[in-house]
Design a protein around this motif. Structure first.
Motif, PDB file in Angstrom:
ATOM      1  N   LEU A  46       0.826  -1.215   0.000  1.00 25.74           N
ATOM      2  CA  LEU A  46       0.000   0.000   0.000  1.00 25.74           C
ATOM      3  C   LEU A  46       0.856   1.260   0.000  1.00 25.74           C
ATOM      4  O   LEU A  46       0.561   2.212  -0.734  1.00 25.74           O
ATOM      5  CB  LEU A  46      -0.937  -0.007   1.207  1.00 25.74           C
ATOM      6  CG  LEU A  46      -2.091  -0.995   1.152  1.00 25.74           C
ATOM      7  CD1 LEU A  46      -2.847  -1.004   2.470  1.00 25.74           C
ATOM      8  CD2 LEU A  46      -3.030  -0.648   0.011  1.00 25.74           C
ATOM      9  N   PHE A  47       1.906   1.287   0.819  1.00 29.26           N
ATOM     10  CA  PHE A  47       2.766   2.469   0.867  1.00 29.26           C
ATOM     11  C   PHE A  47       3.503   2.697  -0.441  1.00 29.26           C
ATOM     12  O   PHE A  47       3.655   3.840  -0.882  1.00 29.26           O
ATOM     13  CB  PHE A  47       3.751   2.396   2.030  1.00 29.26           C
ATOM     14  CG  PHE A  47       3.147   2.779   3.351  1.00 29.26           C
ATOM     15  CD1 PHE A  47       2.238   3.819   3.458  1.00 29.26           C
ATOM     16  CD2 PHE A  47       3.483   2.085   4.495  1.00 29.26           C
ATOM     17  CE1 PHE A  47       1.676   4.165   4.667  1.00 29.26           C
ATOM     18  CE2 PHE A  47       2.929   2.414   5.724  1.00 29.26           C
ATOM     19  CZ  PHE A  47       2.018   3.459   5.804  1.00 29.26           C
ATOM     20  N   THR A  48       3.989   1.645  -1.075  1.00 32.30           N
ATOM     21  CA  THR A  48       4.674   1.825  -2.353  1.00 32.30           C
ATOM     22  C   THR A  48       3.706   2.237  -3.455  1.00 32.30           C
ATOM     23  O   THR A  48       4.069   3.006  -4.341  1.00 32.30           O
ATOM     24  CB  THR A  48       5.429   0.558  -2.778  1.00 32.30           C
ATOM     25  OG1 THR A  48       4.530  -0.544  -2.819  1.00 32.30           O
ATOM     26  CG2 THR A  48       6.567   0.258  -1.823  1.00 32.30           C
ATOM     27  N   ALA A  49       2.477   1.745  -3.400  1.00 31.97           N
ATOM     28  CA  ALA A  49       1.480   2.153  -4.394  1.00 31.97           C
ATOM     29  C   ALA A  49       1.114   3.620  -4.213  1.00 31.97           C
ATOM     30  O   ALA A  49       1.001   4.370  -5.195  1.00 31.97           O
ATOM     31  CB  ALA A  49       0.237   1.278  -4.283  1.00 31.97           C
ATOM     32  N   ILE A  58      -5.786  -2.830  -4.832  1.00 33.24           N
ATOM     33  CA  ILE A  58      -6.662  -3.879  -4.323  1.00 33.24           C
ATOM     34  C   ILE A  58      -5.867  -5.086  -3.836  1.00 33.24           C
ATOM     35  O   ILE A  58      -6.250  -5.734  -2.860  1.00 33.24           O
ATOM     36  CB  ILE A  58      -7.728  -4.278  -5.371  1.00 33.24           C
ATOM     37  CG1 ILE A  58      -8.802  -5.186  -4.753  1.00 33.24           C
ATOM     38  CG2 ILE A  58      -7.105  -4.966  -6.551  1.00 33.24           C
ATOM     39  CD1 ILE A  58      -9.708  -4.496  -3.827  1.00 33.24           C
ATOM     40  N   LEU A  59      -4.741  -5.384  -4.459  1.00 29.43           N
ATOM     41  CA  LEU A  59      -3.943  -6.527  -4.038  1.00 29.43           C
ATOM     42  C   LEU A  59      -3.265  -6.264  -2.694  1.00 29.43           C
ATOM     43  O   LEU A  59      -3.163  -7.166  -1.856  1.00 29.43           O
ATOM     44  CB  LEU A  59      -2.914  -6.882  -5.109  1.00 29.43           C
ATOM     45  CG  LEU A  59      -3.512  -7.254  -6.477  1.00 29.43           C
ATOM     46  CD1 LEU A  59      -2.415  -7.552  -7.474  1.00 29.43           C
ATOM     47  CD2 LEU A  59      -4.472  -8.404  -6.356  1.00 29.43           C
ATOM     48  N   GLY A  60      -2.836  -5.051  -2.471  1.00 24.93           N
ATOM     49  CA  GLY A  60      -2.283  -4.690  -1.170  1.00 24.93           C
ATOM     50  C   GLY A  60      -3.341  -4.705  -0.082  1.00 24.93           C
ATOM     51  O   GLY A  60      -3.089  -5.107   1.055  1.00 24.93           O
TER      52      GLY A  60
END
Length: 104
Positions: A46-49, A58-60
């Motif tokens: 999530l943080f990298t996205a 959604i995958l995170g």
């Protein structure tokens, strides 16, 4: 090669989520360790996205929720939705493994 390992990890975690509905799995340390790994993997994703400007990963989110559900299973909280998320994680793992093998 890294995607293949992460895909295998997703398949194992999805299977654990599916097995969480069976009686007698509360307190199993395997659920704790997989829960921690999935929680960290999801938060990192999530943080990298977000850092790259993609605000709906959604995958995170699936990884983070799977980690929370696995940790809830550790204390004896189970629900039918755990099975459906487990199936989604297995599908995600198969997809990741295929992308790793195909070089995508």
């Amino acid at each position: 090669m890294f995607l293949i390992i992460l895909g295998f990890l997703d398949i194992c975690g999805g299977a654990l989520l599916g097995f969480s509905l069976l009686p007698g799995v509360a307190g199993n340390p395997l659920f704790f360790w997989f829960g921690i790994v999935f929680l960290l993997k999801g938060i990192y994703s999530l943080f990298t996205a977000i850092g790259s400007g993609f605000y709906f990963d959604i995958l995170g989110i699936m990884d983070t929720v799977s980690g929370v559900f696995l940790l809830l299973t550790l204390i004896g909280v189970t629900n039918e939705i755990f099975l459906y998320l487990g199936i989604g994680m297995v599908i995600k793992g198969i997809y990741s493994m295929l992308m790793g093998w195909c070089g995508g």
